[in-house]
Structure formats: C-alpha cells, structure tokens
Enzyme design. Sequence first.
Site, PDB file in Angstrom:
ATOM      1  N   GLU A   1      18.738  -0.417  -1.167  1.00  0.00           N
ATOM      2  CA  GLU A   1      17.496   0.388  -2.421  1.00  0.00           C
ATOM      3  C   GLU A   1      18.044   1.091  -2.751  1.00  0.00           C
ATOM      4  O   GLU A   1      18.918   1.924  -4.057  1.00  0.00           O
ATOM      5  CB  GLU A   1      16.268   1.271  -1.916  1.00  0.00           C
ATOM      6  CG  GLU A   1      16.340   1.699  -1.059  1.00  0.00           C
ATOM      7  CD  GLU A   1      14.187   2.008  -0.685  1.00  0.00           C
ATOM      8  OE1 GLU A   1      14.070   3.396  -0.464  1.00  0.00           O
ATOM      9  OE2 GLU A   1      14.001   1.298  -0.476  1.00  0.00           O
TER      10      GLU A   1
ATOM     11  N   HIS B   1       7.269   1.931   5.481  1.00  0.00           N
ATOM     12  CA  HIS B   1       8.627   2.399   4.856  1.00  0.00           C
ATOM     13  C   HIS B   1       8.258   3.801   5.307  1.00  0.00           C
ATOM     14  O   HIS B   1       6.975   4.411   4.734  1.00  0.00           O
ATOM     15  CB  HIS B   1       9.432   1.570   3.332  1.00  0.00           C
ATOM     16  CG  HIS B   1       9.494   0.554   3.615  1.00  0.00           C
ATOM     17  ND1 HIS B   1      10.728   0.540   2.772  1.00  0.00           N
ATOM     18  CD2 HIS B   1       9.406  -0.456   3.940  1.00  0.00           C
ATOM     19  CE1 HIS B   1      10.890  -0.898   3.050  1.00  0.00           C
ATOM     20  NE2 HIS B   1      10.254  -1.161   3.529  1.00  0.00           N
TER      21      HIS B   1
ATOM     22  N   HIS C   1       0.596  -1.190   0.565  1.00  0.00           N
ATOM     23  CA  HIS C   1      -0.374   0.024   0.137  1.00  0.00           C
ATOM     24  C   HIS C   1       1.157   0.580   0.009  1.00  0.00           C
ATOM     25  O   HIS C   1       1.874   1.657   0.806  1.00  0.00           O
ATOM     26  CB  HIS C   1      -0.758   0.507   0.956  1.00  0.00           C
ATOM     27  CG  HIS C   1      -2.351  -0.688   1.611  1.00  0.00           C
ATOM     28  ND1 HIS C   1      -2.602  -1.362   2.888  1.00  0.00           N
ATOM     29  CD2 HIS C   1      -2.804  -1.738   0.085  1.00  0.00           C
ATOM     30  CE1 HIS C   1      -3.525  -2.601   2.218  1.00  0.00           C
ATOM     31  NE2 HIS C   1      -4.057  -2.319   0.884  1.00  0.00           N
TER      32      HIS C   1
ATOM     33  N   GLU D   1      11.547   0.311   8.216  1.00  0.00           N
ATOM     34  CA  GLU D   1      12.511   0.829   7.120  1.00  0.00           C
ATOM     35  C   GLU D   1      12.666   2.225   7.705  1.00  0.00           C
ATOM     36  O   GLU D   1      13.584   1.971   8.715  1.00  0.00           O
ATOM     37  CB  GLU D   1      12.087   1.401   6.017  1.00  0.00           C
ATOM     38  CG  GLU D   1      13.466   1.837   4.524  1.00  0.00           C
ATOM     39  CD  GLU D   1      13.125   2.318   3.763  1.00  0.00           C
ATOM     40  OE1 GLU D   1      13.147   2.144   2.824  1.00  0.00           O
ATOM     41  OE2 GLU D   1      12.064   3.413   3.588  1.00  0.00           O
TER      42      GLU D   1
END
Length: 698
Positions: free
Chosen positions: A502, A477, A408, A496
């Site tokens: 990333e 996140h 989401h 996160e």
Amino acid sequence: MKFSLTLILLCSIAFAHSQSVQSPSKKINVVFALDDSGRPYYTADYNKKPVITRSYLGIKLKDMPALSSGFSVTRTSATSVNENWKPVLGEVAVINNHYNQLFVSLVQQTTGRQVNIIFRVFDEGVAFRYEFPVQKELNYFVITDELTEFSLTANHKAFWIPADFDSQEYVYNETPISEIDNDRLNLNNGIALKSIGGRYGVQSPLMMKTSDGLYLNIFEAAVINYPVMHLSKDPSANKFTAMLVPNALGDKAYLQAPAATPWRTVMVSDDARIIAASKMVLNLNEPSKIDDTSWIKPMKYVGVWWEMHVGRSTWDYAGSQNAQNQLSGQPIRSRHGATTENTKRYIDFAKEHGFDGVLVEGWNTGWEDWFGNWKEEVFDFVTPYPDFDIKEVSEYARRKGIKMIMHHETSGSVANYERRIDRAFNNMVTYGYPAVKTGYVGKIIPRGEYHDGQAMVNHFNYVPQRAAEYKIMVNSHESSRPTGVHRTWPNYIAAEAARGNEFNAWSSGNPPSHETILPFTRLLGGPMDYTPGIFEIKMNAYDAAKIEQVHTTLTKQLALYVTLYSPLQMAADLPENYEKHPEAFRFIKDVGLDWDDTKVLEAEPGDYITVARKEKGTARWFLGAITDENARQADISLSFLTPGKKYKAVIYRDGKSAHWKDNPMSYEIKTISVTSKTKLKLNLAPGGGAAISFFPED
C-alpha cells in the site's frame, strides 16, 4: 523420538564447570557458564568459529534485587527431541522438529530465588528462554528490563529498521552495525505514528551477514504475555541488548510464577537459503489448540481496498464537505467505495475468475472523523452505512459461492473493540463471513499503551482465540509482528506487521530491494498479507500529477505470490486493470496458496531470492524469482520436479526493455516443455522478476 539424561549436581557457590550443548549436526556449539560473581552467560560457535562471544543473561525486577548475579547451578539436564508434525496451513506438509536441549536450574544465593534457563540448539540456530518456577521467594513480580545480551564478533552488515514501539512499516537500512543510528534517518516515509525507542534501537528480526560469509539473525519466538523484544545497540561495541517495550507506567511485564519469557533466537548458517527456509520459530511454539481445524481454509481474494489508496473512492460515506452538505440540505456527492452495487461488481469478478473471497473496507459507520483524534468509541463493528446493504450483499455472495471478508478497523481503540468483539463476531456469523481483517491504525486506547507492549501482545493473541470459538479466521494489520503463534492458533492465518504494498500508492514507496529482505526478517515469524498483484504500476494513471509508483515490474508482482508466503493472498489491483492483462492475470488465478513442499533455490538478502513450491494435494509447482534494483540472470535447475515426468512450464518474464522505473509493465509469456533435468536461465530486469507455473503434461 525422545530421550533424556539428567545429571543431579550439588549446590555450590562456585560452579567451575561450564555446560555445553551442540546442534544435531554438531555444527553449532553453545556453552553456558557462570563467571566468578555468579553471573550467567553463554557463547555460541558455528563450525568452530565464534558467532556469539561472552553474552550475559539476567532480568531486572521492580522493587527487588535483579536476577543477574550471585547464582549457582543446582541441576542440569540434557534432552534430545526429533519429531515431525503437520501444520494446518503451511509451506510444507510436514515439519521436522529436531534439537538438543540443555536445562539449567539456578538459585540466587542471597535471596533463594530460582530461575531456569533452557537452551535448544537446532541445526540452523540457538534458542533460549528464562523460566520462573513456583516458589515462595518469587510469586507476583514486575520485570523492568531484560539484560539479555548478543555480543557479536565483528562489525557485520545489518539489515535494520528503527525500534519503533508502534510500527514496523519502515524501509530497511543496509549498513554496518557501527552505522546504526536513528538520528541519521529521514523519517518522512508515510508512517503516521512513530514511537522510536532510542537513538540506537533496532527491531528484531535483525538480519546480518559477516565478512566471511556467515548469515546471522536475532529474533524471538512464542511471544506470549510479554512485550515485544527490540534490540539496543551498544554504540561502542558490536553488541546488542534486549529492549523490552514498556507499558503506560514504564514497566515491561507483569508476571506470576510459574512463568516463562519468549524464546530468544540466534539463527546462523553459511547458506542464506537455510535462514529463509527455517521453521525454528514455528517449532518453538506450542501445538495447535484447535481440535477441529476443518474450517480453516486458504483464501485468494479481491476487494474494495486499492481503489481507496489510489484515490478512486473513499472509506467514509460522506466526507467532511459532504457531511456539511448533508447538514445544510445540499446534494451529497459521495465517492464511497463500499456500496452494495460496487461490492456486487467485485463479487461478480471473483466468481468469474475463480477467487474465494471479497474484502470490503469502509462498509461500516464511523470513518468520517476517527483518524488522529484518539477517540474512544468510533466504530461499533455492526452498523453499515446507508448505501451498504449487508444482508443483500451476503445473500448475493452466497448465491455466487463467494466468501466475504469482514473488516474491523479499531482506530487503535482496543478497549472499545474488546467490549464489542462478541457482537462483532456474532454479526459475522449471522451474515456468513468466515474471515476478518483487523486494523489498529493510530495511538492505542487504553491511552499510553504501545502496539508492541505486553497488553497489546495479549490482545493480538486473544483475538484469534476468541475468533476460533466462532470459527473465524483472522488477518491482523498494524499488529505486533508474529512470532510463530499461528502454529498454536492456526486460524491466525496472516498478518501485515511490516511495510506492505500500500505504501507504493501514496508515499516514497518500497525500494526494489524491500521484498528480497522480507523473507529474512518479517516472514520468519509467520505469513504476511503483503497484498501483491498490482498491474497498473504508475499512479499517474489515476491522476496525472502523481509521481508515486510501485517499485517493481509487473512480473515481479506475480513472483511475490511465491516468494512471500501466505495462505491468504489478495489480487490487490482494480478489476479493470486485470482485464487489460488477462494473460498475465492467469498466473494469479493459477498459483497455489497451501503447499506440500517449498524449495528456496537461491537467496541473498537485499539482492535476490528464488523460491519453488509444490501445491498441496496436486502435482503442480510454482516458481517465483525476484531481484533488487540490479538486473541479474538466475540459473535455475528444475531438479525439484518429479523425475521422469514432463511438465508444461508457463514462464512469465520481464520484457527485454523492462525496468522497474522506466518500463515496468513490459513482459513476455512463453510456454515450453520441461523435466527435472532442465536448466533455465531467467533474465530479471532491474527491480524485476519471473514467475513460472509447472503443470504435469500427463
């Protein structure tokens, strides 16, 4: 075991006698007192050495006199607590909560307003908070500033990132306190949204080391209905003051008595391992509010995610050019990653290799034009793209015994998400998704709010509470950083809230020291979804023009599964990259997620850390050792193993010529027999690491 001693003191304007409280070990001593003007302050010593010198306390209120001076003490009490509790998921099976408490009740003579200050002193640090009891003189009130000070004894070495109200995704700076200055930073670091709260502001947790070998950490615990606390450095002194994140109106917190602030914490030890292993932040949170926790399970997962970061596919279905082609009737050449067939490929891979789940990002409509547009309604969280058959995917996963993880992304439109959250969670229940990864990229809506403000803190705490009603686990996140609230809501299994793996795919990346600092900062508040396990280290494997890379060796990526705790761990790389290295991939498949015991064997923030963990319910141990940009030899005693037992140790180590930049994918695997009396020498390459699996031989 609990006991209490209460001392009733007569109210007096001049309270001459200070109050003190020690840690159970008596190493830490905290003194509370009022100065001649009735200003409250505290000090703290460690082994009779000053750690915190006179530091004042207080609260500024909107349209009311500040709660900062003119106080007298009306009552104090001393309490000791020594109890054990069991986390649902955790680094150890049982956590000891042992502290001595000093309760101080204050009254402001000119206004009659009451404030309580509570100190809890643990063997690894000090915690304190303000409480506002029910009273006629203070009912509804607005906090405009918190005057809490942390006055330090010297110009310590600090590991810090800027006080950004919207992001923690920074590389750590390692400087003396005197050199903290956000104006000196190069902020071209891949972070799209920056809201830095002043030249001398830093985020907590703030990790420090003194010249005489003490380790200090300033943080907070149990941030509930209150903004995040950053820290403002006094440019003329070694002192920090609490910096609360404002709301859209510039206010900090709206409260009604009875109310309390979060705990302010100062950890201190002469052993860095004590800081990294501390459960103090967890102990300062309330026990679990979920009665039946049987559905809260650790998960090891793969997913449609890294391929978007390296440019193999996209989150959006069409893309801007393909959207124009669609309107004009031209062929669509989509690189959309979240297709039914691609997802089935990941499900097959998860099944073959014993993983629990599969995450799919970009499955739902709305990804074409959301980023940076501050758009109110982008996602509805239920409508899939035409090439993603959610029913077919779910049934396929169910037949394979694989759990799906929903994504989401809110695009920062929190108001939209809260309006739709029940429909979104109902959709997950319908299709059998037990976990959700929430995202908050972009500026917040309601407009003017920050990620770290009171309203958003309430949202980040609300989502797991709402999710618990649907028996859904949450991994957030771009949220505010955790402060131990996962003890209260154990379905909040990961977040996160720091610079994750990333960034190595498309920015200057994370330097080799980054992961050696996280256990002393971000991870003190809760498990982190760092997404380790990248085997294709250099991004030119996908595009010859790319210069980005992961700033580690391959075996360091394995070690991160042990050194960075999370009961939710992703094997983040592409399936085909794991298929190239099946022997190394074995460690990711084997490594545990939930633990009976954890031993921090050696640690130095910014340099190295070695951690061993015993898997919950088994006799298997796993070890991870990592270093910064410098090569080092780790001398490890295996005394944590059960005496008298033999273990097969599978050692994954850097190759002799391994180097994070020059030769990151060189590794060796060796199997030996060991006991608790064995001592190992692990040679870690620059930016490297080692990982070991210990299997009982009998």
